[in-house]
Design a protein around this motif. Sequence first.
Motif, mmCIF file in Angstrom:
data_model
loop_
_atom_site.group_PDB
_atom_site.id
_atom_site.type_symbol
_atom_site.label_atom_id
_atom_site.label_comp_id
_atom_site.label_asym_id
_atom_site.label_seq_id
_atom_site.Cartn_x
_atom_site.Cartn_y
_atom_site.Cartn_z
ATOM 1 N N GLN A 107 8.163 -14.395 -8.213
ATOM 2 C CA GLN A 107 7.253 -13.856 -9.326
ATOM 3 C C GLN A 107 6.121 -13.090 -8.650
ATOM 4 N N ILE A 108 5.875 -11.975 -9.307
ATOM 5 C CA ILE A 108 4.805 -11.194 -8.659
ATOM 6 C C ILE A 108 3.589 -10.997 -9.812
ATOM 7 N N ALA A 109 2.557 -10.552 -9.412
ATOM 8 C CA ALA A 109 1.325 -10.392 -10.536
ATOM 9 C C ALA A 109 1.449 -8.969 -10.981
ATOM 10 N N PRO A 110 2.087 -8.925 -12.090
ATOM 11 C CA PRO A 110 2.259 -7.589 -12.860
ATOM 12 C C PRO A 110 0.664 -7.197 -13.283
ATOM 13 N N LEU A 111 -0.203 -8.103 -13.595
ATOM 14 C CA LEU A 111 -1.394 -7.589 -14.398
ATOM 15 C C LEU A 111 -2.707 -7.398 -13.171
ATOM 16 N N HIS A 115 -11.953 -6.269 -12.337
ATOM 17 C CA HIS A 115 -12.651 -7.288 -11.354
ATOM 18 C C HIS A 115 -11.845 -7.906 -10.684
ATOM 19 N N LEU A 116 -10.452 -7.960 -10.563
ATOM 20 C CA LEU A 116 -9.363 -8.879 -9.941
ATOM 21 C C LEU A 116 -8.251 -8.116 -9.899
ATOM 22 N N SER A 117 -7.649 -7.922 -8.677
ATOM 23 C CA SER A 117 -6.663 -7.020 -8.234
ATOM 24 C C SER A 117 -5.297 -8.033 -8.518
ATOM 25 N N HIS A 118 -4.133 -7.180 -8.336
ATOM 26 C CA HIS A 118 -3.091 -7.854 -8.380
ATOM 27 C C HIS A 118 -2.804 -8.905 -7.099
ATOM 28 N N THR A 119 -3.262 -8.335 -6.220
ATOM 29 C CA THR A 119 -3.193 -9.101 -4.634
ATOM 30 C C THR A 119 -3.948 -10.365 -4.860
ATOM 31 N N GLU A 120 -5.010 -10.412 -5.330
ATOM 32 C CA GLU A 120 -5.997 -11.397 -5.551
ATOM 33 C C GLU A 120 -5.390 -12.462 -6.482
ATOM 34 N N ARG A 170 7.021 -16.323 -0.524
ATOM 35 C CA ARG A 170 5.776 -15.647 -1.243
ATOM 36 C C ARG A 170 5.095 -14.617 -0.289
ATOM 37 N N ARG A 171 4.830 -15.113 1.029
ATOM 38 C CA ARG A 171 4.250 -14.468 2.104
ATOM 39 C C ARG A 171 5.069 -13.239 2.289
ATOM 40 N N GLY A 172 6.314 -13.203 2.274
ATOM 41 C CA GLY A 172 7.240 -12.144 2.270
ATOM 42 C C GLY A 172 6.955 -11.283 1.343
ATOM 43 N N ALA A 173 7.118 -11.589 -0.017
ATOM 44 C CA ALA A 173 6.704 -10.866 -1.112
ATOM 45 C C ALA A 173 5.445 -10.222 -0.909
ATOM 46 N N THR A 176 5.490 -7.297 1.486
ATOM 47 C CA THR A 176 6.166 -6.225 1.037
ATOM 48 C C THR A 176 5.220 -5.467 -0.241
ATOM 49 N N GLU A 177 4.531 -6.022 -1.133
ATOM 50 C CA GLU A 177 3.756 -5.651 -2.096
ATOM 51 C C GLU A 177 2.364 -4.767 -1.544
ATOM 52 N N ARG A 178 2.110 -5.278 -0.414
ATOM 53 C CA ARG A 178 0.696 -4.656 0.189
ATOM 54 C C ARG A 178 1.239 -3.413 0.910
ATOM 55 N N ALA A 179 2.471 -3.427 1.413
ATOM 56 C CA ALA A 179 2.862 -2.189 2.202
ATOM 57 C C ALA A 179 3.074 -0.866 1.326
#
Length: 179
Positions: A107-111, A115-120, A170-173, A176-179
Amino acid sequence: MLVGYESGNQQILHNIKKGMRVDVARRFTQDCHDLGIVIHGTFILGLPGETKETIQETIRFAREINPHTIQVSLAAPYPGTYLYQQAMREGWLDARHAELVDANGVQIAPLHYPHLSHTEIFDSVETFYRRFYFRSGKIASILAEMMCSPDMMKRRLREGVEFFQFLRERRGAASTERA
């Protein structure tokens, strides 16, 4: 018993029209503990109104009420739902992050919010699990449960392996999301 707490912040519960008050959830959980009812609590991060502070508030709430086990999910704006429509209208969902899971089913963060990023939001799930489970009292209760039953020991050891695999995926995801 599976209980959908969703958040430990009252305003977020109002925002999603949960129809529950945090103080009632707290009292309900204590009553369950008193009666010996085991609770698996579920929480959702990234709901409308979420901030770094409300995430921390929800983690503190979960630790305080101390359900037996927890599940932490990310807010998922499924097409056709009110949350999806709201997210599109407010600009919380963009095409680059509209998927709900990655290619591996994580599961990834689509929203995201101003004041709050996907990554956070995504990273807060691991923080939540670590702060809930990696406490001496919680570890002691799991170990005590394991010592009372060989079947429970096998189950908890399997779940522990699955938990660490989940964190690794999740760390792998995340990378990948940050790349």
